[in-house]
Design an enzyme around this catalytic site. Structure first.
Site, PDB file in Angstrom:
ATOM      1  N   ASP A  21       0.843  -1.204   0.000  1.00 25.15           N
ATOM      2  CA  ASP A  21       0.000   0.000   0.000  1.00 25.15           C
ATOM      3  C   ASP A  21       0.876   1.252   0.000  1.00 25.15           C
ATOM      4  OD1 ASP A  21      -2.290   1.471   0.030  1.00 25.15           O
ATOM      5  OD2 ASP A  21      -2.846   1.018   2.106  1.00 25.15           O
ATOM      6  N   ASN A  69     -10.640  -2.589  -6.321  1.00 28.78           N
ATOM      7  CA  ASN A  69      -9.800  -1.672  -7.115  1.00 28.78           C
ATOM      8  C   ASN A  69     -10.359  -1.403  -8.526  1.00 28.78           C
ATOM      9  OD1 ASN A  69      -6.603  -2.797  -5.743  1.00 28.78           O
ATOM     10  ND2 ASN A  69      -7.867  -1.060  -5.163  1.00 28.78           N
TER      11      ASN A  69
HETATM   12  C1  FPP Z   1      -1.631   0.317  -3.318  1.00 27.75           C
HETATM   13  O1  FPP Z   1      -1.244   1.625  -3.469  1.00 27.75           O
HETATM   14  C2  FPP Z   1      -1.206  -0.495  -4.411  1.00 27.75           C
HETATM   15  C3  FPP Z   1      -2.029  -1.046  -5.358  1.00 27.75           C
HETATM   16  C4  FPP Z   1      -3.494  -0.860  -5.413  1.00 27.75           C
HETATM   17  C5  FPP Z   1      -1.519  -1.840  -6.427  1.00 27.75           C
HETATM   18  C6  FPP Z   1      -0.261  -2.590  -6.135  1.00 27.75           C
HETATM   19  C7  FPP Z   1       0.418  -2.703  -7.401  1.00 27.75           C
HETATM   20  C8  FPP Z   1       1.743  -2.683  -7.607  1.00 27.75           C
HETATM   21  C9  FPP Z   1       2.758  -2.661  -6.547  1.00 27.75           C
HETATM   22  C10 FPP Z   1       2.258  -2.686  -8.987  1.00 27.75           C
HETATM   23  C11 FPP Z   1       1.816  -3.836  -9.828  1.00 27.75           C
HETATM   24  C12 FPP Z   1       2.007  -5.148  -9.168  1.00 27.75           C
HETATM   25  C13 FPP Z   1       2.721  -6.179  -9.637  1.00 27.75           C
HETATM   26  C14 FPP Z   1       2.769  -7.441  -8.887  1.00 27.75           C
HETATM   27  C15 FPP Z   1       3.471  -6.113 -10.872  1.00 27.75           C
HETATM   28  P1  FPP Z   1      -2.379   2.729  -3.587  1.00 27.75           P
HETATM   29  O2  FPP Z   1      -2.531   3.064  -5.014  1.00 27.75           O
HETATM   30  O3  FPP Z   1      -3.641   2.249  -2.927  1.00 27.75           O
HETATM   31  O4  FPP Z   1      -1.722   3.874  -2.768  1.00 27.75           O
HETATM   32  P2  FPP Z   1      -2.457   5.018  -1.938  1.00 27.75           P
HETATM   33  O5  FPP Z   1      -3.267   4.343  -0.871  1.00 27.75           O
HETATM   34  O6  FPP Z   1      -1.322   5.798  -1.399  1.00 27.75           O
HETATM   35  O7  FPP Z   1      -3.302   5.789  -2.893  1.00 27.75           O
END
Ligand code: FPP
Length: 251
Positions: A21, A69
């Site tokens: 996250d 998501n």
């Molecule tokens: C959370 O950060 C992360 C995600 C919803 C996606 C996770 C994806 C990756 C790390 C990249 C793709 C994955 C792979 C395995 C190649 P957020 O966007 O919710 O952050 P925030 O809460 O700060 O907005």
């Protein structure tokens, strides 16, 4: 020391699950578009997968995209799917070199066809590998998983292939998407949020929880070691007393 021996000696978690996250906040704090946070997050995924495998962790499960998501802005969803497909295509050779078996949990039918096919290929190509199992949770929601399992159990009972009294915790687990994986020993969540967010609700029953303020793009090998040493300092009692644990007896 072989990996198996060193794992026991050092009390390494057999299965680590991670809620990655904070990509968006990482980008925002640098005045960058959110996708840059996801891109940097992919680099962290690469490092953490490699380090976990080197350490002798047997199972690593990453929450990469939740069922919820899909409600994000279309452009972000599209970019995440593209990143994911690129990651899979590029990483399979490295998984082969590191003897990593690739696995996916979640609702495959929600994913764009090209992504689903890339995942199928990666699973097939790495299926004979005997090292760490890397599982990506994609379009995953734990309540949906529990509902699916309940429906299938109800159907088996209705057709007579299962008796209600034969349903044990072990058998129930075998109806989950995670069948074949042991329950996580350690759950890590980055970015300071202290929630489980519909992730592995059944499977995390006895996991040790570790929360860090570091955003996922800044999480690194050193932060992983910190989480593991914190895990090693904890006493897992599974409902027993400390004395029982120390004497090795449950009586
Ligand atoms: C959370 O950060 C992360 C995600 C919803 C996606 C996770 C994806 C990756 C790390 C990249 C793709 C994955 C792979 C395995 C190649 P957020 O966007 O919710 O952050 P925030 O809460 O700060 O907005």
């Amino acid at each position: 020391m072989s990996n198996a021996v060193s794992r026991v000696a050092l009390k390494l978690p057999r299965h680590i699950a991670i809620i990655m996250d904070g990509n968006g906040r990482w980008a925002k704090s640098r005045l960058l578009p959110r996708i840059m946070g996801h891109r940097k997050g992919v680099e962290t995924v690469r490092d953490i997968v490699e380090e976990s495998s080197n350490l002798g962790i047997r199972f690593l499960t990453l929450f990469a995209f939740s069922a919820e998501n899909w409600s994000r802005p279309k452009t972000e969803v599209r970019s995440l799917m593209t990143l994911l497909k690129k990651y899979i295509r590029m990483e399979v050779p490295r998984m082969m070199r590191n003897n990593i078996r690739f696995n996916v949990i979640g609702s495959r039918s929600d994913l764009p066809d090209d992504v689903a096919f890339a995942l199928d290929d990666a699973r097939r190509i790495t299926s004979e590998n005997s090292g760490m199992t890397l599982t990506l949770a994609l379009s995953y929601g734990s309540r949906q998983e529990l509902l699916d399992a309940s429906r299938r159990i109800a159907a088996d009972i209705a057709e007579g292939s299962l008796k209600p009294e034969d349903l044990t915790e072990e058998l129930f687990s075998s109806y989950l998407y995670t069948t074949g994986l042991p329950d996580p020993d350690l759950l890590i969540r980055t970015s300071g949020e202290m929630r489980i967010s519909n992730f592995l609700l059944w499977q995390l029953a006895y996991a040790e929880l570790y929360f860090t303020d570091i955003n996922w793009p800044d999480f690194n090998r050193n932060e992983l070691m910190k989480a593991i040493s914190d895990f090693q300092s904890r006493e897992r009692r599974f409902g027993l007393t400390s004395d029982q644990i120390r004497s090795g007896s449950a009586n």
